[in-house]
Design a protein around this motif. Structure first.
Motif, PDB file in Angstrom:
ATOM      1  N   THR A   1      35.688  53.211  28.048  1.00  0.00           N
ATOM      2  CA  THR A   1      35.466  51.684  27.977  1.00  0.00           C
ATOM      3  C   THR A   1      36.728  50.994  27.687  1.00  0.00           C
ATOM      4  O   THR A   1      37.122  49.935  28.542  1.00  0.00           O
ATOM      5  N   TYR A   3      39.787  51.877  28.388  1.00  0.00           N
ATOM      6  CA  TYR A   3      40.730  51.860  29.596  1.00  0.00           C
ATOM      7  C   TYR A   3      40.128  51.004  30.718  1.00  0.00           C
ATOM      8  O   TYR A   3      41.216  50.069  31.136  1.00  0.00           O
ATOM      9  N   LEU A   4      38.821  50.908  30.923  1.00  0.00           N
ATOM     10  CA  LEU A   4      38.376  49.873  31.903  1.00  0.00           C
ATOM     11  C   LEU A   4      38.707  48.455  31.475  1.00  0.00           C
ATOM     12  O   LEU A   4      39.187  47.537  32.258  1.00  0.00           O
ATOM     13  N   LEU A   6      41.223  47.444  29.434  1.00  0.00           N
ATOM     14  CA  LEU A   6      42.410  46.984  29.694  1.00  0.00           C
ATOM     15  C   LEU A   6      43.005  47.124  31.081  1.00  0.00           C
ATOM     16  O   LEU A   6      43.911  46.095  31.581  1.00  0.00           O
ATOM     17  N   LYS A   7      42.332  47.821  31.919  1.00  0.00           N
ATOM     18  CA  LYS A   7      42.927  47.968  33.260  1.00  0.00           C
ATOM     19  C   LYS A   7      42.108  46.630  34.380  1.00  0.00           C
ATOM     20  O   LYS A   7      43.059  46.105  34.938  1.00  0.00           O
TER      21      LYS A   7
END
Length: 294
Positions: A1, A3-4, A6-7
């Motif tokens: 979660t 990672y998504l 931030l990306k």
């Protein structure tokens, strides 16, 4: 979660169910981009809304931009149990029901459908539609039905075993009754079984606003349900429902339904608006545009 988040750096984060425990800490950090769609189990202290779960749910509800609830009663639950959550960001929205739940058929077509699904027909078919757990009082429904119609094979009870509590299911001793049918019904086929039925039965210890009852009302089926404040906008006693307060009332409801189910169901404009998926969608898009610029 993380990672998504931030990306992607999303403008809008849609959370279905608020009960996500530790994930709620991350979602709260992006709270101004979050809309949370709550269900009864999220915010009802008689279900799962207490202790650690309540702590993490409240973090998310406090930090998010918009909270949706399916009834004014659900809004009052949040306001009474978490006074520090800003009530101005709580929006009532039912989301309506899918178009397939607006079908109606005549009696001859209904009998043909019963023959196809069950290899037999019934003069009156009740459908206990909620999950097979103690919370939805399936045993009480079955016992009350049998006290009224044991041995009357022309009157049937269809019982959903979706998401069944195995031990609870095994404790039911009437599986050999000719007029009780146990079926595990995936939701993608649910409209067929509602069409084949004459009356939907629900006995919930508490609720938000039952999607299955909304679907039954959309198909203009009679509803036999226990008296809950949050159901009052949907269920009009004597017009589309018989509401009860205890097992004696449930048994009386089964008897009364033998007359009521033959009468037409009447829906007022407020109920029609709640069930209208397209109008609910338009309202939802309006909220996303106004509050998230999406």
């Amino acid at each position: 979660t993380l990672y998504l988040l931030l990306k992607l750096q999303p403008q809008l984060i849609v959370v279905h169910w608020a009960s996500r425990l530790y994930q709620n800490i991350l979602l709260a950090l992006w709270g101004k981009r979050v809309i949370v769609h709550t269900m009864g189990g999220d915010i009802d202290s008689s279900q799962d809304y207490y202790g650690k779960r309540k702590f993490f749910v409240d973090i998310l509800l406090f930090c998010c931009r918009v909270i949706t609830v399916k009834s004014l009663y659900m809004k009052s639950m949040i306001e009474s149990q978490s006074s520090y959550i800003d009530s101005s960001k709580i929006v009532c929205m039912s989301f309506g029901v899918e178009k397939r739940f607006f079908m109606q058929i005549n009696k001859e077509q209904q009998k043909a459908l019963q023959k196809k699904l069950f290899s037999r027909t019934f003069d009156c078919l009740f459908f206990s539609i909620r999950a097979f757990t103690p919370f939805y009082c399936q045993k009480e429904i079955i016992d009350s039905f049998l006290s009224c119609f044991d041995g009357q094979n022309h009157i049937g009870l269809l019982v959903s075993t979706l998401r069944k509590d195995k031990d609870y299911y095994e404790s039911i001793s009437c599986k050999e009754q000719d007029n009780i049918i146990f079926y595990n019904i995936p939701h993608k086929y649910m409209e067929q079984y509602i069409l084949a039925s004459d009356c939907l039965v629900s006995y919930s210890l508490s609720d938000g606003l039952s999607q299955s009852i909304m679907e039954g009302v959309a198909m203009k089926k009679w509803i036999l349900a226990n008296e809950l404040q949050q159901h009052r906008i949907l269920l009009k006693n004597g017009l589309n429902a018989f509401c009860f307060n205890n097992e004696d009332g449930l048994r009386q409801g089964f008897i009364n339904m033998l007359t009521l189910y033959k009468q037409d169901v009447h829906l007022d404009n407020a109920v029609i608006y709640m069930l209208d998926e397209q109008r609910q969608k338009e309202f939802y898009l309006q909220i996303l545009a106004e509050r998230f610029n999406v």
